[in-house]
Scaffold this motif. Structure first.
Motif, short mmCIF file in Angstrom:
data_model
loop_
_atom_site.label_atom_id
_atom_site.label_comp_id
_atom_site.label_asym_id
_atom_site.label_seq_id
_atom_site.Cartn_x
_atom_site.Cartn_y
_atom_site.Cartn_z
N PHE B 16 -51.75 -35.30 51.06
CA PHE B 16 -50.45 -35.93 50.78
C PHE B 16 -49.40 -35.11 51.50
O PHE B 16 -49.05 -34.03 51.05
CB PHE B 16 -50.12 -35.90 49.28
N ASN B 41 -55.95 -26.66 37.01
CA ASN B 41 -54.94 -27.71 37.17
C ASN B 41 -54.56 -27.82 38.63
O ASN B 41 -54.36 -26.83 39.32
CB ASN B 41 -53.70 -27.35 36.36
N GLY B 42 -54.52 -29.05 39.08
CA GLY B 42 -54.14 -29.28 40.47
C GLY B 42 -55.28 -29.08 41.44
O GLY B 42 -55.08 -29.01 42.64
N GLY B 44 -57.62 -31.18 42.14
CA GLY B 44 -57.96 -32.39 42.87
C GLY B 44 -58.90 -33.31 42.10
O GLY B 44 -59.42 -34.27 42.66
N LYS B 45 -59.09 -33.04 40.84
CA LYS B 45 -60.05 -33.83 40.05
C LYS B 45 -59.60 -35.29 39.92
O LYS B 45 -60.36 -36.22 40.20
CB LYS B 45 -60.21 -33.20 38.66
N TYR B 56 -56.25 -44.47 46.09
CA TYR B 56 -55.82 -43.86 47.35
C TYR B 56 -56.93 -44.07 48.37
O TYR B 56 -58.10 -44.14 48.01
CB TYR B 56 -55.61 -42.35 47.18
N GLU B 174 -60.35 -36.88 31.37
CA GLU B 174 -59.98 -36.16 30.15
C GLU B 174 -60.07 -37.03 28.90
O GLU B 174 -59.08 -37.26 28.20
CB GLU B 174 -58.57 -35.55 30.28
N LEU E 134 -45.29 -36.56 41.04
CA LEU E 134 -46.48 -36.42 41.87
C LEU E 134 -47.35 -35.24 41.46
O LEU E 134 -48.45 -35.07 41.97
CB LEU E 134 -46.08 -36.29 43.34
N GLY E 164 -54.25 -31.33 28.66
CA GLY E 164 -54.38 -31.39 30.10
C GLY E 164 -54.37 -30.04 30.80
O GLY E 164 -54.48 -29.97 32.02
#
Ligand SMILES: Nc1ncnc2c1ncn2[C@@H]1O[C@H](COP(=O)(O)OP(=O)(O)OP(=O)(O)O)[C@@H](O)[C@H]1O
Ligand SMILES: Nc1ncnc2c1ncn2[C@@H]1O[C@H](COP(=O)(O)OP(=O)(O)OP(=O)(O)O)[C@@H](O)[C@H]1O
Ligand SMILES: [Mg+2]
Ligand SMILES: [Mg+2]
Lengths: 292, 251, 379, 277, 246
Positions: B16, B41-42, B44-45, B56, B174, E134, E164
């Motif tokens: 992105f 976290n972050g 790419g899951k 996407y 989740e 995003l 989360g």
């Protein structure tokens, strides 16, 4: 003639820009299309012209017009926005349509449906430069719209109030949890929008030196188009789109297309929107724009 | 049937702008398994789920499902091929009751029955919705507007909706977030039942380690868009790389 | 009076863009009603005029006629005002067999398409232009003109793009933007581009197809850009308001009536109506009786004369027969005493009456030509 | 039934179909402010067919619906790119373009308008209106319609659970446009005269107004909305000069008191129709 | 006591979410509020924060709060991180953080705090100009917590902050809460990860269908059979006398 037409186009564009700003303050921030703005500007025009005819000096007439439009705008907030705030956008659009019907009827009943014309002297002097001529009102209209865009643009994008407004628009509850007095800022937004409509109404009324209760619709519609083409949430967009549409309109007329002008102007608007679906200055909406 | 590769990614990359969310990721999912995807976290899951389901399109690399490339297909085609999912941020339909959620995602089927009032023509669809409703224990809530349910129940409705689409591969993002230990335990047995009775393959993202470790037969660990570990839960939980990137010293 | 009633209907636009016309029409009719009743009514029966507002919407006008004819059992209907409303309402009048007589519609052929029940107490714009054009051409030595019109309005479009150019050409005048007429939309504020274009054509005169309120915008813009040349148009231009737009720009237009005209009956009418108009709240101070007030006054007066002279009973049982009698009376009417001279109707249902070509300048109208729309020309 | 009331009823029937056309498109979350344009296409093509080509009325209505429907589909595709106010404005532009087209189109009279149609009865109008309302009500309870509502609520999620949002949205545009075309055809043969300004954006707004007033979540709402819009001005006549202001006020009051419109799903359930499942 | 809730009732139309709950938080205390789905936890914190109308009384810092006065409460230091994070997705990450200091009188100093917060959560610093919508789910949760902390809360209401978050991140956030509490912060923590929540809490309340059914020290609750059987995945241990059952 081309130059003169360019000036005509720029003036018209400035008129659209001014009114578009008023729309975009409530649309871009609060997400409601306040149709009645078209009538607010008409109302301010009537008040302004009446004041001038009563012999008041220009600044006072301007103030009277602004005051009228602002009060009406805030009333609209309470009557037509608050009670339907949580419904989808169409509902407030229609309640404000109700307001515009009322305002128009009141104006017709009070001033009549005949055009209200400023006495002849008010047509104003014109400055001539060779083949072109420009009225002092014209210059004032253009200068005011540039200045308004600059001030508002800065306010919305860079200041704390602007951020608060945008937060309240996006999620009222969350904004309140962060300390934003959503209620007060909403009033501010409506009032500012009224001020802008008021300025536009008086200036435009003076510039054309005549006004009827029915001018709101045509002009309002073009102003909404300008707002949309510029990008609803982008204040600066109006400064780009206003003159663009103004000049396209004028040039179509100048080059023999006055009958197909609506076809051309709206066709172009649609084309621009298809190429840039969020307006000229709005962000793109590829998959970087949203996530799942 | 088990043992065949159902889904496979080959050097899948998704960028992105300047952010690389998936970075040359390759792996296979075997039919009939319950597979977990974990990672910080972050990592790419969710993006992984998004490229599988067509939300996407990949920047480069390929995805194939049952031996067929599905890269670039529109989401509804992919869903139609038997891949159903839930969302990390719950996305229920605001105007619909629980019951309506169970009808909307079902395949159209042959003939014109989907044009008739659901209460009249769509017998098969109603039966299916009824089954799933019972399976998730939502009978009492059938006429509630799904969006007003508490968080945990909304998750169930999402899973139920996904299930009515008749998938072979179920992607859960989740699923036990917002559920307590007890509810998680209950869900675990539901998922096992789904796999055992209907032969579903399940790929799930979860940060609840006790849930993942006891449910999944195989795990992939992502960090910065690439795979930093894989294997059975016992193998993965001892992997030092996984420990330092994801689990921390606590677990 | 023995409690009997003679009912006449009227359809006027009291809201919407022509609200002022509809509202003065209403005052006019009330005045007439009072006057007739004060003088003993119609054949001894009380006159009642049932007035409906059509909001300038054709559909509302048509439904108003249905209500007047079907529910209120009126004998005849005056109105509606606009040509668009007439187009939709006249067929209903024909279907319900009741006379409908417009006070303003002047779009060619509207009554002719809906005979025998449709009438218009107006003169076809083409006939009027036959007189106004020569006056313009001779007085101002016009060699060429430019045309601008309100594209959203059917009458204006007809006047500016069909009628005027044809007659001008017959008189040897060149239409500079023939085939490329300039247009704008009703309610538009800015016509600067159109006017700049006109100036660049440098015509000797400008043809404006628009009603007066739109024409004011154009004339003001001409004045603002410093273009002082005569303007010509159709009956929709007639209004005292337009005189203030630019007093130094001469305006040539046809009228069958205007408030300051020099005809005894008209003067009497104005003297009577003007104070009432001023009294009515909601109408601006400067208001004057319009041509359409005069017309609707004549319409109803003609109906009354028909009732009196054609043996109309006014009994509910005779309604259909009464309506037919009124229609026949009006069809054969000769020399009815109108405010500006005698009135009769041609086979198209349009009035044959006296008219004037007037010239507006220095904030007042003056008659410059007397005309008559009848075949023989004797009004 | 008096002729007057019959006239009003005919107007209500015609407006109901126009409102329904907005309703159908709105069901997928797309607000069209250009439906009067589709009406115009239907009105002009049906009138031309009956007057010039001598086609029987019903066939002309069907052809007009098809023509409008095809244009609707053609408009529906580019409309996919646009959302919210942008879409509303683009459709408004489309409607104005249609109006402007007919204004400049000689064969159907341009600004002078078009006439020569034969009148149709109220019964005929309501045969169409009734039939189509029932059709939409039946469709509304189908799974297909659930798909439209899903797209309305959350388009991305709808696609991802297997609904073809493109087909649903474009299909709704086509169906809605066809409905508007029928409304236009009936309009032309009821009023016997049409001109381009009948189909301007003000009329489009009126259609939207009818939907929202009547209830935008359920088809029969359109009848209520249309009825209100036609009857209210008639019953407010006693207010003379303040008629429009009173109309505006009542509009606001109704919209505030019944935010979902007069008829919504709850009320509908309450009355005993449409029991869920 | 920094917060005292007395007989709070909340309803959504015909649905009663809270049937009159009582609850107290002392200064410097971390109190956990646990319960099953739909028990009414979110409704309780929303009402306390001033988003939902309620009946009953909430006394904060010695004075009763006006119901539904969220924006005023923030200025008094009563801050909620709502369920579902409440990210302002149309704004950039930085602007979201700036919204955190919206109600602070010391704007200049607060700007510096924003910078410091971006260092504490490096991912937020990296994305400062990116649109907040995003971010990944967990990143958004971090943003929400960071934003709330910037408002200088004295009583922080956290509605499922671990939702989360990866395990390592959860520990980080819980540690952070622990350290802030040493600086004088009080916290009401709504959590489904009850075991972990109880670990960092002083006291806890157990909510069931709108009523408080048990309360006591976190430790005693964690060790109570009834509680642990239903909420903590059934660890059987001896009951504790400190737990009050109602
Ligand atoms: N549409 C997008 N535009 C820009 N960046 C994106 C987009 N989608 C994801 N990202 C970024 O890509 C990275 C991976 O995101 P992703 O949602 O896949 O993470 P995740 O592993 O699901 O994390 P979490 O456990 O927090 O949900 C993140 O840094 C995220 O900010
Ligand atoms: N907007 C609403 N409209 C109607 N009912 C609601 C609404 N919000 C919550 N409820 C109901 O109120 C009750 C309490 O909900 P709440 O969200 O407070 O529970 P919770 O304890 O936070 O649950 P969870 O752990 O799932 O978040 C539930 O029965 C729920 O269905
Ligand atoms: Mg994720
Ligand atoms: Mg909750």
């Amino acid at each position: 003639m081309l130059l003169q037409q360019l000036i005509n186009g720029l003036t018209l564009g400035a008129v659209y820009t001014l009114i578009a700003l008023s729309f975009s303050l409530v649309m871009g921030i609060l997400g409601i299309l306040n149709i009645a703005i078209a009538e607010l500007f008409m109302l301010a025009g009537f008040i302004g012209i009446t004041a001038l005819m009563a012999g008041l000096p220009f600044p006072l007439a301007l103030a009277a017009g602004i005051a009228g439009a602002t009060v009406a705008s805030v009333v609209i907030k309470f009557v037509a926005y608050d009670p339907v705030r949580s419904s989808p956008v169409i509902t407030p659009l229609l309640t404000t349509l109700g307001c515009s019907i009322i305002i128009q009827n009141v104006v017709v009943n009070y001033w009549g449906s005949n055009p209200l014309q400023l006495p002849f002297e008010f047509l104003g002097e014109r400055l001539r430069y060779g083949p072109i001529s420009i009225g002092s009102m014209q210059i004032l209209v253009m200068a005011t719209s540039v200045a308004s865009v600059a001030v508002l643009g800065f306010m919305i994008q860079r200041t704390r109030i602007g951020r608060g407004l945008r937060a309240a628009a996006e999620n009222r509850d969350v904004a309140r949890l962060l300390g934003v007095s959503a209620e007060r800022l909403t009033i501010v937004a409506f009032a500012l929008s009224g001020v802008l409509a008021g300025i536009a109404g008086v200036l435009i009324g003076m510039h054309y030196a005549a006004i009827t209760p029915y001018v709101g619709v045509e002009t309002g519609l073009k102003a909404i188009a300008v707002m949309v083409v510029g990008g609803v949430t982008r204040i600066w967009g109006a400064l780009l789109a206003g003159p663009l549409i103004g000049i396209i309109e004028v040039m179509t007329i100048a080059h023999g297309g006055s009958q197909i002008r609506d076809l051309v102007v709206y066709g172009l608007m649609i084309l621009i929107l298809l190429i840039r679906p969020q307006g000229l200055l709005g962000g793109r909406s590829s998959d970087t724009g949203q996530r799942v | 049937m088990t043992g065949e590769t159902l889904l496979s990614l080959d050097r899948a990359t998704k960028r992105f702008g300047g952010i690389t969310a998936l970075d040359g990721l390759s792996f296979n999912v075997t039919q009939g398994e319950i597979v977990g995807v974990i990672g910080p976290n972050g990592a790419g899951k969710t993006t992984l789920f998004n490229v599988i389901t067509g939300a996407y399109t990949l920047t480069s690399g390929t995805i194939s499902y049952r031996g067929q490339s599905i890269g670039g297909l529109r989401p509804h085609r992919i869903a139609g091929m038997g891949i159903a999912r839930t969302f990390q941020n719950i996305r229920l339909f605001a105007s619909m009751t629980v019951w309506e959620h169970l009808l909307v995602a079902q395949p159209r089927g042959n003939g014109w029955s989907h044009l008739l009032p659901a209460a009249m023509g769509d017998k098969a669809a109603r039966r299916r919705a009824e089954e799933v409703l019972t399976f998730f224990g939502l009978e009492d809530l059938r006429n509630r507007d799904a969006a007003t349910l508490p968080y945990g129940l909304q998750r169930r409705v999402e899973m139920a909706r996904a299930l009515t689409a008749g998938p072979r591969l179920l992607l859960l993002d989740e699923p036990v977030a917002g559920m307590n230990a007890d509810e998680a335990e209950e869900l675990k047995s539901l998922l096992v039942a789904l796999r055992d009775q209907m032969g579903l393959t399940i790929l799930l993202i979860e940060h609840d380690m006790s849930f993942v470790m006891t449910l999944c037969e195989y795990l992939f660990v992502l960090d910065f868009g690439s795979k930093i570990g894989e294997g059975t839960p016992t193998v993965v939980r001892r992997d030092p790389k996984v420990l330092s990137a994801y689990l921390g010293d606590d677990e | 009076q023995d409690g009997k009633q003679i009912r006449i209907g009227a359809i006027v636009p009291s809201s919407g863009p022509f609200a002022e016309w509809g509202r003065t029409n209403t005052v006019t009719l009330k005045m007439l009603e009072d006057k007739v009743n004060a003088a003993g009514g119609v054949n001894g029966a009380k006159l009642e005029i049932v007035i409906y507002d059509d909001a300038t919407k054709p559909a509302q006008a048509a439904n108003s006629l249905r209500k007047l004819a079907g529910d209120d059992n009126v004998l005849a209907v005056a109105g509606p005002l606009t040509s668009s409303a007439c187009e939709v309402t006249f067929p209903v009048a024909n279907q319900m067999e009741i006379v409908a007589m417009s006070q303003a519609s002047s779009k060619p052929g509207v009554a002719a398409n809906n005979r025998p029940w449709a009438f218009r107490n107006t003169v076809d714009e083409a006939i009027l232009a036959e007189e106004s054009v020569p006056y313009l051409v001779d007085t101002f030595d016009v060699k060429d003109v430019a045309v601008i019109y309100d594209a959203k309005d059917a009458v204006s479009t007809a006047i500016a793009t069909k009628i005027m150019p044809g007659i001008l050409k017959e008189h040897g005048v060149e239409v500079l933007n023939d085939g490329d007429f300039l247009s704008f939309n009703t309610g538009e504020l800015d016509v600067s581009a159109q006017v700049t274009k006109i100036i660049s054509l440098d015509p000797d005169a400008v043809v404006i197809g628009a009603d007066y309120s739109e024409a004011i915008t154009v004339i003001r813009e001409m004045r603002r850009q410093g273009f002082v040349k005569p303007v010509i148009g159709g009956t929709p231009l007639i209004s005292s308001a337009i005189l203030h737009a630019a007093p130094d720009i001469p305006i040539i237009a046809p009228a069958t009536f205007y408030a300051s005209m020099d005809e005894p009956r008209a003067k009497e009418f104005v003297a009577e109506l003007q104070p009432l108009l001023k009294e009515t709240s909601g109408l601006p101070e400067s208001i004057e009786p319009s041509m359409y007030d005069a017309n609707i006054y004549e319409n109803v007066s003609m109906f009354i004369e028909a009732v009196e002279k054609a043996g109309v009973t006014g009994n509910p049982d005779d309604l259909a027969a009464d309506r037919t009698k009124i229609r026949d009376y009006i069809t054969n009417l000769k020399g009815f005493e109108g405010l500006g001279g005698p009135i009769s109707f041609n086979k198209d249902g349009d009035a044959e009456k006296a008219f004037f070509i007037v010239r507006g300048e220095g904030e007042k109208w003056t008659t410059v030509v007397h005309g008559c729309s009848s075949q023989g020309g004797d009004c | 039934m008096s002729t007057y009331f019959a006239g009003l009823l005919a107007d209500i029937g015609i407006l109901t179909l126009g409102a329904l056309s907005v309703y159908i498109i709105l069901s997928t979350g797309q607000l069209s402010l250009g439906n009067a344009g589709f009406m115009g296409i239907g009105a002009y093509s049906a009138s031309w067919l009956t007057v010039e080509a001598g086609v029987p009325m019903t066939l002309a209505v069907v052809i007009a619906a098809a023509v409008s429907g095809v244009v609707g589909v053609i408009v529906g595709f580019p409309a996919l790119r646009l959302k919210g106010i942008y879409l509303a404005m683009a459709t408004l532009g489309f409607g104005e373009m249609v109006r402007s087209f007919f204004l400049n189109f000689g064969p159907t009279g341009g600004a002078a308008g078009y006439h020569g149609m034969q009148i149709i009865s109220v019964g005929y109008i309501w045969a169409w209106t009734g039939g189509l309302v029932v059709l939409v009500m039946v469709l509304e309870r189908s799974r297909l319609w659930l798909g439209l509502r899903a797209v309305h609520d959350d388009e991305t999620a709808a696609e991802l659970i297997g609904l073809d949002a493109v087909a649903l949205k474009v299909g709704a545009f086509g169906f809605g446009a066809a409905m508007a075309g029928i409304s236009g055809a009936l309009f032309a043969h009821h009023h016997l005269y049409i001109e381009p300004s009948n189909f301007g954006f003000q009329h489009s707004i009126e259609l939207v107004l009818a939907v929202i007033l009547g209830g935008s979540t359920i088809a029969p709402g359109s009848i209520f909305g249309a009825g209100l819009l036609i009857l209210l001005p008639e019953y407010l006549r006693f207010l003379a000069d303040w008629r429009l202001a009173a109309f505006g006020t009542l509009l606001i009051v109704i919209l505030i008191v019944r935010r979902q419109g007069i008829l919504d799903r709850q009320l509908y359930r309450l009355i005993g129709f449409g029991r869920a499942s | 006591m920094i917060l005292q809730v007395r007989d709070m009732k909340v309803r959504y139309g015909a649905i009663h979410a809270l049937h009159g709950i009582d609850l107290e938080i002392a200064p410097n205390e971390v109190v956990a509020l646990i319960g099953a789905n739909g028990a009414g936890k979110s409704s309780a914190v929303k009402a306390i924060a001033g988003l939902l109308p309620y009946s009953g009384e909430v006394v904060y810092d010695g004075a009763p709060l006006r119901p539904a006065g969220a924006e005023r409460n923030v200025r008094k230091g009563l801050v909620l991180v709502p369920e579902g994070r409440g990210i302002l997705g149309g704004m950039s990450v930085e602007e979201n953080l700036l919204m955190g200091i919206y109600s602070r009188p010391d704007q200049k100093a607060a700007q510096a705090d924003v910078e410091a917060m971006m260092e504490r959560f490096p991912i937020l610093g990296e994305r400062r100009h990116g649109k907040a919508s995003l971010l990944s789910g967990g990143e958004q949760q971090m943003l929400a917590i960071a934003r709330a902390l910037l408002a200088r809360p004295r009583l922080l209401l956290l509605d499922e902050p671990s939702l989360g978050l990866a395990p390592k991140m959860t520990s980080f956030v819980f540690d952070l809460i622990g350290s802030l509490r040493r600086d004088g912060l009080s916290v009401l923590l709504v959590e489904q990860k009850a075991r972990q929540a109880l670990k960092i809490s002083d006291r806890a309340y157990l909510l069931e269908t709108g009523r408080i059914v048990a309360s006591g020290s976190a430790e005693s609750l964690a060790n109570d059979d009834v509680v642990s059987e239903t909420f903590l995945g059934g660890r059987v241990q001896a009951g504790s006398e400190n737990t009050q059952h109602r």
